[in-house]
Motif scaffolding. Structure first.
Motif, PDB file in Angstrom:
ATOM      1  N   GLY A 121       0.808  -1.216   0.000  1.00 56.25           N
ATOM      2  CA  GLY A 121       0.000   0.000   0.000  1.00 56.25           C
ATOM      3  C   GLY A 121       0.836   1.258   0.000  1.00 56.25           C
ATOM      4  N   PHE A 122       1.824   1.333   0.893  1.00 55.03           N
ATOM      5  CA  PHE A 122       2.611   2.577   0.909  1.00 55.03           C
ATOM      6  C   PHE A 122       3.588   2.649  -0.263  1.00 55.03           C
ATOM      7  CE2 PHE A 122       5.578   0.396   4.068  1.00 55.03           C
ATOM      8  CZ  PHE A 122       6.736   0.497   3.320  1.00 55.03           C
ATOM      9  N   THR A 123       4.026   1.503  -0.778  1.00 56.31           N
ATOM     10  CA  THR A 123       4.885   1.520  -1.964  1.00 56.31           C
ATOM     11  C   THR A 123       4.123   2.051  -3.176  1.00 56.31           C
ATOM     12  OG1 THR A 123       6.160  -0.365  -1.131  1.00 56.31           O
ATOM     13  CG2 THR A 123       6.349   0.131  -3.465  1.00 56.31           C
ATOM     14  N   ALA A 124       2.896   1.585  -3.343  1.00 57.84           N
ATOM     15  CA  ALA A 124       2.061   2.081  -4.447  1.00 57.84           C
ATOM     16  C   ALA A 124       1.746   3.566  -4.262  1.00 57.84           C
ATOM     17  CB  ALA A 124       0.765   1.269  -4.535  1.00 57.84           C
ATOM     18  N   GLY A 125       1.511   3.972  -3.029  1.00 56.51           N
ATOM     19  CA  GLY A 125       1.249   5.382  -2.754  1.00 56.51           C
ATOM     20  C   GLY A 125       2.443   6.260  -3.086  1.00 56.51           C
ATOM     21  N   ILE A 126       3.634   5.806  -2.709  1.00 55.41           N
ATOM     22  CA  ILE A 126       4.862   6.544  -3.044  1.00 55.41           C
ATOM     23  C   ILE A 126       5.010   6.662  -4.556  1.00 55.41           C
ATOM     24  CG2 ILE A 126       7.388   6.398  -3.010  1.00 55.41           C
ATOM     25  CD1 ILE A 126       7.127   5.157  -0.204  1.00 55.41           C
ATOM     26  N   ALA A 127       4.691   5.577  -5.269  1.00 55.90           N
ATOM     27  CA  ALA A 127       4.794   5.594  -6.733  1.00 55.90           C
ATOM     28  C   ALA A 127       3.864   6.649  -7.334  1.00 55.90           C
ATOM     29  CB  ALA A 127       4.453   4.212  -7.296  1.00 55.90           C
ATOM     30  N   VAL A 128       2.654   6.758  -6.800  1.00 58.02           N
ATOM     31  CA  VAL A 128       1.709   7.764  -7.290  1.00 58.02           C
ATOM     32  C   VAL A 128       2.258   9.171  -7.051  1.00 58.02           C
ATOM     33  CG1 VAL A 128      -0.566   8.789  -6.889  1.00 58.02           C
ATOM     34  CG2 VAL A 128      -0.337   6.312  -7.078  1.00 58.02           C
ATOM     35  N   ILE A 129       2.825   9.387  -5.869  1.00 54.17           N
ATOM     36  CA  ILE A 129       3.378  10.703  -5.533  1.00 54.17           C
ATOM     37  C   ILE A 129       4.540  11.063  -6.457  1.00 54.17           C
ATOM     38  CG2 ILE A 129       4.579  12.021  -3.748  1.00 54.17           C
ATOM     39  CD1 ILE A 129       2.963  10.422  -1.670  1.00 54.17           C
ATOM     40  N   ILE A 130       5.439  10.098  -6.703  1.00 51.02           N
ATOM     41  CA  ILE A 130       6.578  10.353  -7.590  1.00 51.02           C
ATOM     42  C   ILE A 130       6.098  10.658  -9.005  1.00 51.02           C
ATOM     43  CG2 ILE A 130       8.630   9.342  -8.645  1.00 51.02           C
ATOM     44  CD1 ILE A 130       8.969   7.661  -6.115  1.00 51.02           C
ATOM     45  N   PHE A 131       5.191   9.824  -9.504  1.00 48.57           N
ATOM     46  CA  PHE A 131       4.703   9.994 -10.881  1.00 48.57           C
ATOM     47  C   PHE A 131       4.012  11.345 -11.052  1.00 48.57           C
ATOM     48  CE2 PHE A 131       1.994   9.537 -14.534  1.00 48.57           C
ATOM     49  CZ  PHE A 131       2.684   8.696 -15.388  1.00 48.57           C
ATOM     50  N   SER A 132       3.100  11.643 -10.148  1.00 46.67           N
ATOM     51  CA  SER A 132       2.357  12.899 -10.263  1.00 46.67           C
ATOM     52  C   SER A 132       3.268  14.104 -10.079  1.00 46.67           C
ATOM     53  CB  SER A 132       1.225  12.933  -9.233  1.00 46.67           C
ATOM     54  OG  SER A 132       1.744  12.877  -7.903  1.00 46.67           O
ATOM     55  N   GLY A 133       4.315  13.944  -9.275  1.00 51.37           N
ATOM     56  CA  GLY A 133       5.230  15.047  -9.027  1.00 51.37           C
ATOM     57  C   GLY A 133       6.062  15.426 -10.235  1.00 51.37           C
ATOM     58  N   GLN A 134       6.100  14.566 -11.261  1.00 52.88           N
ATOM     59  CA  GLN A 134       6.896  14.837 -12.460  1.00 52.88           C
ATOM     60  C   GLN A 134       6.062  15.318 -13.641  1.00 52.88           C
ATOM     61  OE1 GLN A 134      10.262  14.915 -12.445  1.00 52.88           O
ATOM     62  NE2 GLN A 134       9.861  14.594 -10.258  1.00 52.88           N
ATOM     63  N   ILE A 135       4.750  15.413 -13.451  1.00 54.35           N
ATOM     64  CA  ILE A 135       3.892  15.860 -14.556  1.00 54.35           C
ATOM     65  C   ILE A 135       4.255  17.277 -14.986  1.00 54.35           C
ATOM     66  CG2 ILE A 135       1.514  16.438 -15.180  1.00 54.35           C
ATOM     67  CD1 ILE A 135       0.587  14.147 -13.373  1.00 54.35           C
ATOM     68  N   ALA A 136       4.504  18.143 -14.005  1.00 49.00           N
ATOM     69  CA  ALA A 136       4.832  19.540 -14.317  1.00 49.00           C
ATOM     70  C   ALA A 136       6.112  19.641 -15.133  1.00 49.00           C
ATOM     71  CB  ALA A 136       4.955  20.351 -13.023  1.00 49.00           C
ATOM     72  N   ASN A 137       7.151  18.883 -14.771  1.00 50.79           N
ATOM     73  CA  ASN A 137       8.403  18.918 -15.528  1.00 50.79           C
ATOM     74  C   ASN A 137       8.233  18.303 -16.920  1.00 50.79           C
ATOM     75  OD1 ASN A 137       9.962  20.213 -13.608  1.00 50.79           O
ATOM     76  ND2 ASN A 137      10.579  18.311 -12.608  1.00 50.79           N
ATOM     77  N   VAL A 349      10.478   4.926 -13.056  1.00 51.67           N
ATOM     78  CA  VAL A 349      10.832   4.388 -11.736  1.00 51.67           C
ATOM     79  C   VAL A 349       9.566   4.176 -10.914  1.00 51.67           C
ATOM     80  CG1 VAL A 349      11.930   4.951  -9.532  1.00 51.67           C
ATOM     81  CG2 VAL A 349      13.171   5.330 -11.667  1.00 51.67           C
ATOM     82  N   ALA A 350       8.671   5.170 -10.927  1.00 49.95           N
ATOM     83  CA  ALA A 350       7.413   5.057 -10.191  1.00 49.95           C
ATOM     84  C   ALA A 350       6.571   3.897 -10.707  1.00 49.95           C
ATOM     85  CB  ALA A 350       6.632   6.366 -10.296  1.00 49.95           C
ATOM     86  N   TRP A 351       6.495   3.749 -12.019  1.00 50.68           N
ATOM     87  CA  TRP A 351       5.713   2.667 -12.630  1.00 50.68           C
ATOM     88  C   TRP A 351       6.260   1.302 -12.211  1.00 50.68           C
ATOM     89  CZ3 TRP A 351       1.216   1.897 -14.907  1.00 50.68           C
ATOM     90  CH2 TRP A 351       1.013   0.757 -15.679  1.00 50.68           C
TER      91      TRP A 351
END
Length: 530
Positions: A121-137, A349-351
């Motif tokens: 659960g927290f690994t998948a959550g971290i992945a979502v945070i990393i992925f979404s955090g790179q949308i702007a870049n 990496v997030a995926w």
């Protein structure tokens, strides 16, 4: 030094090859993880060098490759946002001390008790945070105000969608295509490095000055390690950073031991959990002294190390040396890497770390484990990782206690015939059909109320002879012993007799410690009946 037993020139050659390959792969990752954590890219490189060498030298896994990892990004970004970079270094140093203490006191095994749904659960959550955090870049958005809150970041992206930068999108797309497609054509070529080089070249040739780069955002990357600097330690800073340091230590311990397990499965070796924690602790104490961010075992780099033919921990040391040489020789060129090139690297990496198949497998069971998974995941994304882990563990304990309590059954009846000592004493008390109570399952604080209710229904205290059949009761704690004694005592006070048949070792030891064994009488503990 059994990890170097039989070491020879052939093994050194293998370590040189694998260490070089992993070192090349680690360079862009180190910079990417640092940028995503809210600090300058060189701090990720410093950590890759210092922590990577220390983890290989002092850790408990033969093939472990250490350095910054994606799992740390949400934690480190939050610490930087709230406390600043200097305090991040101290928090990492304190986390190193905590990891060493966990290893010295042999507490590494406790990390293995964290339930799989919580970890997933927290690994998948971290992945979502990393992925979404790179949308702007990836989109080259401008005017974005970074936050450690998922909802705030999503709102910022939505508000600034009108600032999409075409050259940034093209650059990111080129990098993404290379990272995804190159392993299928040339698997021996590091796809992440190739993607950065090609996309950076495209941006330099066609979009000069139109795409944000590491240099334009953070300044030039220095081509040397920073000077040794011991952090200023005060009691106030320790109190302030103890919570973040503990979180870094716990997550670092989980990540490193998971990576060590993967290495064991791939190589047939066997890691030493507590020594691994000590090695991770030493690395995380050393890295901040040179400006490096917290590090842990990196599963993907460790797997690459093994696939590349590593023979010993020396490959990890060589990987750190390779990164250092690249820093010295090529740092100015790294400053020209576009931020939009780093975005797809982190998204991939997030995926890969999302454990999507395991997530769906647990979710589809529609059990308490799937509930635990979803709660941990949602709290990680919408609140923070520490809250998610705390709530996840508390819920896991509650659910475990509930399952165990449901496993207790109490059956009462009468013996049609009597044998041996039971028969003789029952006849003496004019009780030809003694009451038999069969208890199955653990009798502990979680099941004590269930036991008490069962005993109050149809369990006559007027029976002067009672047989407790306990061969299927594996465990009893003090609460369970108290409830059992509360039933037995009135029978004995009334002049009755209690026999215990087939008791298992742990409940027997508990009865001897509390005195219930002597109260019942040694001669009334009988072997399991046929």
């Amino acid at each position: 030094m059994e990890r170097f037993a039989g070491y020879n020139i052939s093994a050194l050659r293998r370590d040189l090859i694998s260490g070089t390959i992993v070192g090349i792969i680690a360079i862009p990752l180190g910079m990417a993880f640092a940028i995503a954590s809210g600090v300058d890219p060189e701090y990720g490189i410093y950590s890759t060098i210092v922590a990577g060498v220390m983890i290989s030298l002092f850790g408990g896994s033969k093939f472990q490759i250490g350095g910054p990892t994606g799992a740390f990004i949400p934690i480190l970004f939050g610490i930087v946002m709230h406390y600043g970079y200097d305090n991040l270094l101290l928090a990492g140093f304190m986390a190193g001390i905590i990891l060493i203490l966990l290893g010295v006191f042999r507490l590494g095994v406790l990390i293995a008790f964290i339930p799989r749904p919580v970890v997933t659960g927290f690994t998948a959550g971290i992945a979502v945070i990393i992925f979404s955090g790179q949308i702007a870049n990836f989109l080259g958005l401008s005017g974005i105000e970074a936050s450690d809150k998922f909802g705030v970041n999503m709102k910022e992206i939505a508000l600034h969608l009108g600032t999409v930068n075409g050259p940034s999108v093209i650059t990111a797309a080129v990098c993404l295509l290379i990272i995804v497609l190159l392993p299928r054509v040339l698997p021996q070529v590091p796809a992440s490095l190739a993607g950065l080089i090609v996309s950076s070249t495209v941006a330099a040739l066609f979009f000069q000055g139109k795409v944000a780069t590491i240099g334009s955002a953070f300044g030039a990357i220095p081509s040397t390690l920073p000077q040794f600097h011991f952090p200023v330690i005060t009691w106030d800073r320790i109190e302030m950073l103890l919570y973040p340091a503990f979180l870094i230590a716990v997550l670092g311990g989980i990540e490193s031991l998971l990576s060590a397990v993967v290495a064991d499965e791939m190589s047939g070796s066997k890691h030493h959990a507590n020594r691994e924690l000590i090695g991770q602790g030493i690395a995380n104490m050393a890295a901040p002294l040179f400006g490096g961010i917290p590090a842990t075992g990196a599963i993907a780099r460790t797997a690459t190390n093994i696939k590349s033919g590593a023979a010993s921990p020396l490959s990890g040391v060589i990987h750190g040396i390779v990164v250092f040489l690249v820093l010295i020789l090529l740092a100015p060129y790294a400053s020209e890497i576009p931020l939009s090139s780093i975005a797809p690297l982190l998204m991939l990496v997030a995926w890969n770390m999302s454990e999507r198949r395991e997530f769906l497998r647990i979710a589809k069971t529609r059990t308490s484990d799937s509930f635990l998974l979803l709660i941990t995941f949602l709290l990680t994304v919408w609140v923070n990782l520490m809250t998610a882990v705390e709530v996840g563990l508390i819920l896991a304990v509650i659910l475990f206690v509930k399952r165990m309590s449901d496993g207790l059954t109490v059956v009462n009846g009468r013996l049609d015939g009597t044998e041996g000592d039971i028969g003789a004493e029952a006849q003496d008390r004019e009780c030809p059909h003694p009451c038999q109570i069969t208890i199955e399952g653990p009798l502990f604080f979680g099941s004590s109320n269930r036991f008490e209710k069962a005993m109050s229904r149809g369990m006559p205290h007027e029976s002067v002879a009672v047989v407790l059949q306990l061969d299927k009761m594996p465990y009893m704690d003090m609460t369970g012993e108290y409830k059992l004694a509360a039933y037995i005592q009135p029978i004995l006070n009334a002049g009755g007799v209690v026999f215990v048949r087939g008791i298992q070792p742990q409940p027997l030891a508990m009865m001897k410690k509390t005195g219930l064994y002597r109260l019942i009488g040694e001669n009334r503990f009988l072997e399991k009946s046929g």
